[in-house]
Structure formats: structure tokens, C-alpha cells
Design a protein around this motif. Structure first.
Motif, PDB file in Angstrom:
ATOM      1  N   SER A  77       0.862  -1.191   0.033  1.00 18.08           N
ATOM      2  CA  SER A  77      -0.029   0.273  -0.114  1.00 18.08           C
ATOM      3  C   SER A  77       1.025   1.156   0.043  1.00 18.08           C
ATOM      4  CB  SER A  77      -0.914   0.034   1.289  1.00 18.08           C
ATOM      5  OG  SER A  77      -0.325  -0.007   2.231  1.00 18.08           O
ATOM      6  N   PHE A 136       0.833   2.749  -3.790  1.00 24.18           N
ATOM      7  CA  PHE A 136      -0.349   3.119  -4.352  1.00 24.18           C
ATOM      8  C   PHE A 136      -0.417   4.541  -4.802  1.00 24.18           C
ATOM      9  CE2 PHE A 136      -3.211  -0.274  -1.704  1.00 24.18           C
ATOM     10  CZ  PHE A 136      -2.467  -1.389  -2.221  1.00 24.18           C
ATOM     11  N   GLN A 150      -7.499   4.415  -5.607  1.00 22.16           N
ATOM     12  CA  GLN A 150      -6.505   3.767  -4.550  1.00 22.16           C
ATOM     13  C   GLN A 150      -7.172   2.740  -4.077  1.00 22.16           C
ATOM     14  OE1 GLN A 150      -3.865   5.808  -5.346  1.00 22.16           O
ATOM     15  NE2 GLN A 150      -3.469   5.920  -3.300  1.00 22.16           N
ATOM     16  N   TYR A 203      -5.837  -2.158  -3.808  1.00 23.52           N
ATOM     17  CA  TYR A 203      -5.780  -3.350  -2.673  1.00 23.52           C
ATOM     18  C   TYR A 203      -6.281  -4.744  -3.410  1.00 23.52           C
ATOM     19  CZ  TYR A 203      -5.404  -0.244   1.235  1.00 23.52           C
ATOM     20  OH  TYR A 203      -4.819   0.717   2.201  1.00 23.52           O
TER      21      TYR A 203
END
Length: 94
Positions: free
Chosen positions: A22, A25, A49, A53
Motif C-alpha cells: 500500500s 499506491f 486507490q 488493494y
């Protein structure tokens, strides 16, 4: 492998140490200058964003990254590229 999967996996592999996926990102999907909740592009940026995931989960499910240290409440999972992940990158770059 999708372009997004390749881009994220490449950053994980290049790190040379376990990382939080993350953390990449915002690198892969940077916010426009002045981005805040009132910015006209904020909702689309936030959705993008969140999509990262799903991309990171896909890499893990396909065995291209492995969890080295599970999340502990203060940080997310630390991952590294697997041999299969490095081979997939090499094949994608060939």
C-alpha cells in the motif's frame, strides 16, 4: 498479468526488502496538486486507490508475492516478491 499488477510487482521486487504494498499506491496513482475531499477528481482518485488493494490481493493469490511479516495492527503485511513473481516480471519484460 495486467499492467497494474506488473507495475506494483516491479516496485515490490525492486525494493530488495519486505515492504507494504500500500505504500506504493500513491506512487502509482498520485493525487493531483490541491487534491482534497472537495476536489472534483477526489472520488475517482479514491476509488482508484481502493482498487490497488484488489490488485495487491491478486498478486498474493497468484503466488507472485508472499507475506514475510503479517500485519500487526500498527502496520500492514510486509511482502516480498517470490521466485514466481520475479519470473513473471522477467517474462513480461521479454
Amino acid at each position: 498479468m495486467s499492467n497494474d499488477e506488473r507495475d506494483l510487482l516491479k516496485l515490490v521486487a525492486q525494493a530488495g526488502r519486505p515492504v507494504w504494498m500500500s505504500a506504493y499506491f500513491p506512487v502509482l496513482n498520485p493525487a493531483e496538486p490541491g487534491m482534497d475531499e472537495n476536489h472534483p477528481g477526489h472520488e475517482a482518485w479514491t476509488e482508484r486507490q481502493m482498487a490497488w488493494y484488489g490488485i495487491s490481493i491478486s498478486l498474493w493469490k497468484r503466488g507472485l508475492v508472499r507475506v514475510v511479516a503479517p500485519a500487526d495492527g500498527s502496520r500492514g503485511d510486509l511482502v516480498e516478491a517470490t521466485g514466481e513473481g520475479r519470473a513473471a516480471l522477467a517474462a513480461a519484460d521479454a
